[in-house]
Design a protein around this motif. Structure first.
Motif, PDB file in Angstrom:
ATOM      1  N   PRO A 140       5.607 -12.985  72.665  1.00  0.00           N
ATOM      2  CA  PRO A 140       6.128 -14.333  72.917  1.00  0.00           C
ATOM      3  C   PRO A 140       7.629 -14.457  72.666  1.00  0.00           C
ATOM      4  CG  PRO A 140       4.756 -14.295  70.939  1.00  0.00           C
ATOM      5  CD  PRO A 140       4.562 -12.990  71.629  1.00  0.00           C
ATOM      6  N   MET A 141       8.194 -13.623  71.780  1.00  0.00           N
ATOM      7  CA  MET A 141       9.646 -13.629  71.602  1.00  0.00           C
ATOM      8  C   MET A 141      10.340 -13.250  72.907  1.00  0.00           C
ATOM      9  SD  MET A 141      10.541 -11.979  67.907  1.00  0.00           S
ATOM     10  CE  MET A 141      10.117 -12.822  66.374  1.00  0.00           C
ATOM     11  N   ALA A 142       9.808 -12.218  73.566  1.00  0.00           N
ATOM     12  CA  ALA A 142      10.374 -11.797  74.845  1.00  0.00           C
ATOM     13  C   ALA A 142      10.162 -12.870  75.911  1.00  0.00           C
ATOM     14  CB  ALA A 142       9.741 -10.476  75.282  1.00  0.00           C
ATOM     15  N   GLN A 143       9.003 -13.532  75.890  1.00  0.00           N
ATOM     16  CA  GLN A 143       8.737 -14.609  76.845  1.00  0.00           C
ATOM     17  C   GLN A 143       9.718 -15.762  76.672  1.00  0.00           C
ATOM     18  OE1 GLN A 143       4.650 -15.551  75.999  1.00  0.00           O
ATOM     19  NE2 GLN A 143       3.909 -13.549  76.684  1.00  0.00           N
ATOM     20  N   ILE A 144      10.014 -16.105  75.421  1.00  0.00           N
ATOM     21  CA  ILE A 144      10.961 -17.193  75.161  1.00  0.00           C
ATOM     22  C   ILE A 144      12.364 -16.797  75.601  1.00  0.00           C
ATOM     23  CG2 ILE A 144      12.020 -18.588  73.345  1.00  0.00           C
ATOM     24  CD1 ILE A 144       9.342 -18.257  71.798  1.00  0.00           C
ATOM     25  N   TYR A 195       5.492 -21.245  78.050  1.00  0.00           N
ATOM     26  CA  TYR A 195       6.575 -21.827  78.848  1.00  0.00           C
ATOM     27  C   TYR A 195       6.481 -23.350  78.872  1.00  0.00           C
ATOM     28  CZ  TYR A 195      10.023 -22.375  82.549  1.00  0.00           C
ATOM     29  OH  TYR A 195      11.138 -22.727  83.259  1.00  0.00           O
ATOM     30  N   GLN A 196       5.267 -23.880  79.032  1.00  0.00           N
ATOM     31  CA  GLN A 196       5.087 -25.335  79.000  1.00  0.00           C
ATOM     32  C   GLN A 196       5.522 -25.912  77.659  1.00  0.00           C
ATOM     33  OE1 GLN A 196       1.280 -26.958  80.463  1.00  0.00           O
ATOM     34  NE2 GLN A 196       0.893 -24.959  81.415  1.00  0.00           N
ATOM     35  N   LEU A 197       5.201 -25.216  76.577  1.00  0.00           N
ATOM     36  CA  LEU A 197       5.590 -25.680  75.255  1.00  0.00           C
ATOM     37  C   LEU A 197       7.112 -25.718  75.133  1.00  0.00           C
ATOM     38  CD1 LEU A 197       4.213 -26.401  72.496  1.00  0.00           C
ATOM     39  CD2 LEU A 197       4.643 -24.034  71.821  1.00  0.00           C
ATOM     40  N   GLY A 198       7.784 -24.716  75.693  1.00  0.00           N
ATOM     41  CA  GLY A 198       9.246 -24.665  75.627  1.00  0.00           C
ATOM     42  C   GLY A 198       9.929 -25.728  76.449  1.00  0.00           C
ATOM     43  N   LEU A 199       9.274 -26.223  77.486  1.00  0.00           N
ATOM     44  CA  LEU A 199       9.843 -27.308  78.289  1.00  0.00           C
ATOM     45  C   LEU A 199       9.793 -28.641  77.553  1.00  0.00           C
ATOM     46  CD1 LEU A 199       8.393 -26.455  81.820  1.00  0.00           C
ATOM     47  CD2 LEU A 199      10.728 -26.072  81.005  1.00  0.00           C
ATOM     48  N   LEU A 200       8.918 -28.747  76.545  1.00  0.00           N
ATOM     49  CA  LEU A 200       8.769 -29.992  75.789  1.00  0.00           C
ATOM     50  C   LEU A 200       9.523 -29.958  74.463  1.00  0.00           C
ATOM     51  CD1 LEU A 200       4.956 -30.433  76.444  1.00  0.00           C
ATOM     52  CD2 LEU A 200       6.749 -31.944  77.318  1.00  0.00           C
ATOM     53  N   ALA A 201       9.739 -28.768  73.905  1.00  0.00           N
ATOM     54  CA  ALA A 201      10.387 -28.626  72.605  1.00  0.00           C
ATOM     55  C   ALA A 201      11.859 -28.267  72.787  1.00  0.00           C
ATOM     56  CB  ALA A 201       9.689 -27.548  71.783  1.00  0.00           C
ATOM     57  N   ASP A 202      12.650 -28.570  71.760  1.00  0.00           N
ATOM     58  CA  ASP A 202      14.062 -28.193  71.770  1.00  0.00           C
ATOM     59  C   ASP A 202      14.248 -26.755  71.284  1.00  0.00           C
ATOM     60  OD1 ASP A 202      15.394 -30.756  72.503  1.00  0.00           O
ATOM     61  OD2 ASP A 202      14.343 -31.457  70.731  1.00  0.00           O
ATOM     62  N   GLY A 229      -0.251 -14.431  71.131  1.00  0.00           N
ATOM     63  CA  GLY A 229      -1.494 -14.219  71.862  1.00  0.00           C
ATOM     64  C   GLY A 229      -1.788 -15.269  72.902  1.00  0.00           C
ATOM     65  N   ALA A 230      -1.020 -16.363  72.910  1.00  0.00           N
ATOM     66  CA  ALA A 230      -1.244 -17.412  73.903  1.00  0.00           C
ATOM     67  C   ALA A 230      -0.743 -16.965  75.275  1.00  0.00           C
ATOM     68  CB  ALA A 230      -0.555 -18.702  73.482  1.00  0.00           C
ATOM     69  N   ASP A 231      -1.309 -17.528  76.313  1.00  0.00           N
ATOM     70  CA  ASP A 231      -0.886 -17.231  77.675  1.00  0.00           C
ATOM     71  C   ASP A 231       0.594 -17.574  77.858  1.00  0.00           C
ATOM     72  OD1 ASP A 231      -1.825 -16.713  80.631  1.00  0.00           O
ATOM     73  OD2 ASP A 231      -0.615 -18.548  80.690  1.00  0.00           O
ATOM     74  N   SER A 232       1.321 -16.730  78.582  1.00  0.00           N
ATOM     75  CA  SER A 232       2.760 -16.936  78.753  1.00  0.00           C
ATOM     76  C   SER A 232       3.070 -18.250  79.458  1.00  0.00           C
ATOM     77  CB  SER A 232       3.367 -15.768  79.536  1.00  0.00           C
ATOM     78  OG  SER A 232       2.758 -15.653  80.819  1.00  0.00           O
ATOM     79  N   GLY A 233       2.183 -18.691  80.346  1.00  0.00           N
ATOM     80  CA  GLY A 233       2.386 -19.969  81.016  1.00  0.00           C
ATOM     81  C   GLY A 233       2.323 -21.138  80.056  1.00  0.00           C
ATOM     82  N   SER A 248      -8.826 -20.300  69.499  1.00  0.00           N
ATOM     83  CA  SER A 248      -8.081 -19.250  70.198  1.00  0.00           C
ATOM     84  C   SER A 248      -6.624 -19.670  70.307  1.00  0.00           C
ATOM     85  CB  SER A 248      -8.658 -19.014  71.599  1.00  0.00           C
ATOM     86  OG  SER A 248      -8.354 -20.122  72.439  1.00  0.00           O
ATOM     87  N   PRO A 249      -5.705 -18.719  70.529  1.00  0.00           N
ATOM     88  CA  PRO A 249      -4.296 -19.086  70.706  1.00  0.00           C
ATOM     89  C   PRO A 249      -4.091 -20.054  71.867  1.00  0.00           C
ATOM     90  CG  PRO A 249      -4.479 -16.733  70.276  1.00  0.00           C
ATOM     91  CD  PRO A 249      -5.881 -17.236  70.457  1.00  0.00           C
ATOM     92  N   ASP A 250      -4.820 -19.860  72.962  1.00  0.00           N
ATOM     93  CA  ASP A 250      -4.669 -20.756  74.111  1.00  0.00           C
ATOM     94  C   ASP A 250      -5.116 -22.175  73.773  1.00  0.00           C
ATOM     95  OD1 ASP A 250      -3.664 -18.700  75.586  1.00  0.00           O
ATOM     96  OD2 ASP A 250      -5.414 -18.455  76.883  1.00  0.00           O
ATOM     97  N   TYR A 251      -6.267 -22.315  73.121  1.00  0.00           N
ATOM     98  CA  TYR A 251      -6.780 -23.638  72.767  1.00  0.00           C
ATOM     99  C   TYR A 251      -5.810 -24.359  71.831  1.00  0.00           C
ATOM    100  CZ  TYR A 251      -9.826 -27.256  70.845  1.00  0.00           C
ATOM    101  OH  TYR A 251     -10.356 -28.474  70.430  1.00  0.00           O
ATOM    102  N   THR A 252      -5.287 -23.645  70.852  1.00  0.00           N
ATOM    103  CA  THR A 252      -4.350 -24.248  69.899  1.00  0.00           C
ATOM    104  C   THR A 252      -3.072 -24.681  70.601  1.00  0.00           C
ATOM    105  OG1 THR A 252      -5.226 -22.781  68.176  1.00  0.00           O
ATOM    106  CG2 THR A 252      -3.124 -23.866  67.727  1.00  0.00           C
ATOM    107  N   THR A 253      -2.539 -23.821  71.465  1.00  0.00           N
ATOM    108  CA  THR A 253      -1.308 -24.147  72.183  1.00  0.00           C
ATOM    109  C   THR A 253      -1.509 -25.346  73.100  1.00  0.00           C
ATOM    110  OG1 THR A 253      -0.654 -21.816  72.110  1.00  0.00           O
ATOM    111  CG2 THR A 253       0.497 -23.230  73.677  1.00  0.00           C
ATOM    112  N   GLU A 254      -2.661 -25.437  73.743  1.00  0.00           N
ATOM    113  CA  GLU A 254      -2.943 -26.584  74.612  1.00  0.00           C
ATOM    114  C   GLU A 254      -2.920 -27.902  73.836  1.00  0.00           C
ATOM    115  OE1 GLU A 254      -6.671 -25.474  76.238  1.00  0.00           O
ATOM    116  OE2 GLU A 254      -5.806 -24.212  77.825  1.00  0.00           O
ATOM    117  N   ARG A 255      -3.452 -27.903  72.604  1.00  0.00           N
ATOM    118  CA  ARG A 255      -3.440 -29.119  71.785  1.00  0.00           C
ATOM    119  C   ARG A 255      -2.003 -29.476  71.377  1.00  0.00           C
ATOM    120  NH1 ARG A 255      -8.219 -30.798  69.351  1.00  0.00           N
ATOM    121  NH2 ARG A 255      -7.162 -31.360  67.411  1.00  0.00           N
TER     122      ARG A 255
END
Length: 424
Positions: free
Chosen positions: A189-193, A153-160, A146-150, A114-121
């Motif tokens: 997700p574009m809007a979320q970013i 956001y966590q991914l964006g705090l770790l990536a440049d 399709g991943a959860d917006s939260g 799922s998008p959430d599982y992949t994003t978590e990894r």
């Protein structure tokens, strides 16, 4: 499966992502940490398909639940599959960095479970790099539609930098070739970013130590040549993405035949539209730095760029009513529209003419490419002495200049790992 076997599979599966660009972020080294990030970045090697890279470009996994016809990792394709654990990926990145093979990480992934599982990894891999290994280098991550917006956001705090591939230029093509995806799921997700970056900017105004969310912004990529959309449609979409989602860059990728689907161009004899990709990048530059709009560059009468000319020359020859431009009086915006005059040379012209009238010889010293500009400029009301050309003659001469600058009909991009014999 051995780690190097996984790397061979997942690095090869990531090569079609065209996101080799400067980092757009500066981060100095920290005591006890490893790695820095430079705003300009550094490209120092080439992948087998010809793209300049400085990053470890790799997928978290190529196991995918989607069946996009244009993708080599589609569910129905019989290819070797592999997946990194977060620990494996983090360790591999650090080891490559210490050996000076790379300067950062470009991490994407197929959709596993799922998008959430992949994003978590992906988050766990980046968390290990940033906290346990204290890696301060550049990281570009692909957000999963399709991943959860939260989680995004966590991914964006770790990536440049974050990016979401829009893939195809129209919703109709997306429905036809990627039935598991929708336009809404990609744009969300574009809007979320975009909103996350704005939220981060507001927090930084209040507290200097607030965490930064994707400080280098976001990008996207679309495939060119797999579907029948015109250059006009692609450029209008590009302009809309810049305006609505504040993207830093839109990448274009010439379609590579990786499928026998009847919905796609037949692989036999198909040549990737690399020149069309090049023209779109040139037009993108005109949108971002030269003040052009998509509606100006192409219209109903001209749906595609003339491949024999760069887009700026193409536009100028179709709008001769704007020329010639008098360099000693024209404003900066008018100078930018002259073929052969770039951003730097236009600024130099505006500065230099304060000291006296400019001549064609002076323009050459300022960096103006007179081979192109001479047909569209006057100095003190005069064209270049001896220059007499009809519009048809100008077209032939400009097309000749372009033809000499482009690669021939047959060329080959060498791999970084080709033997010495291939270089002789």
């Amino acid at each position: 499966m051995e780690l190097m076997d996984k790397l061979n599979i997942l690095a090869d599966a990531a090569k079609y992502d065209a996101a080799c660009t400067s980092s757009g972020v500066t981060r100095g080294g920290q005591r006890g940490g490893i790695g820095t990030a430079s705003n300009a970045g550094c490209c120092h090697s080439f992948s087998a398909d010809g793209r300049c890279i400085s990053l470890l470009k790799v997928l978290m996994t190529n196991h995918c639940r989607c069946d996009c016809a244009y993708c080599v990792n589609r569910r129905s394709n019989d290819v070797p599959r592999a997946a990194f654990t977060p620990r494996e990926l983090a360790e591999l990145t650090i080891q490559f960095y210490r050996r000076n093979y790379i300067e950062g990480l470009f991490l994407s992934s197929a959709v596993l479970k799922s998008p959430d599982y992949t994003t978590e990894r992906m988050i766990e891999a980046l968390r290990l790099l940033r906290t346990e290994y204290r890696f301060g280098g550049y990281i570009h991550a692909k957000a999963i539609p399709g991943a959860d917006s939260g989680l995004t956001y966590q991914l964006g705090l770790l990536a440049d930098r974050l990016s979401v591939n829009i893939e195809l230029p129209s919703e109709r093509s997306l429905q036809l070739l990627a039935p598991d995806k929708t336009k809404a799921s990609i744009l969300a997700p574009m809007a979320q970013i975009r909103d996350g970056a704005e939220r981060s900017r507001q927090e930084l105004k209040l507290y200097r130590g607030a965490p930064k969310f994707a400080p280098a912004g976001q990008a996207t990529q679309m495939i060119v040549g797999a579907t029948p959309e015109t250059d006009r449609r692609i450029l209008a979409l590009t302009q809309g993405l810049y305006q609505k989602y504040r993207l830093k860059r839109v990448f274009f990728s010439a379609y590579m035949p990786v499928s026998d689907s009847k919905l796609l161009p037949a692989p036999a004899g198909f040549r990737p539209p690399l020149l069309r990709e090049h023209r779109l990048y040139q037009a993108d530059w005109l949108l971002r730095f030269y003040g052009f709009s998509a509606e100006e560059l192409l219209d109903e009468g001209h749906e595609n760029f003339d491949s024999a000319l760069d887009p700026k020359c193409d536009w100028a020859l179709r709008h001769l009513e704007h020329f010639p431009v008098e360099v000693n009086r024209a404003d900066y915006e008018a100078l930018l529209r002259v073929p052969g005059v770039g951003v730097t040379s236009a600024r130099r012209i505006v500065t230099a003419r304060r000291c006296g009238p400019l001549t064609f010889e002076g323009l050459k010293r300022l960096g103006v490419v007179l081979k192109r500009a001479q047909y569209f400029l006057t100095c003190s009301g005069r064209m270049l002495p001896g220059l007499r050309c009809s519009p048809e003659g100008v077209y032939r001469r400009l097309a000749g200049l372009e033809r000499a600058a482009l690669p021939g009909e047959s060329w080959e991009q060498l791999s970084l790992f080709d033997g010495a014999a291939a270089l002789t």
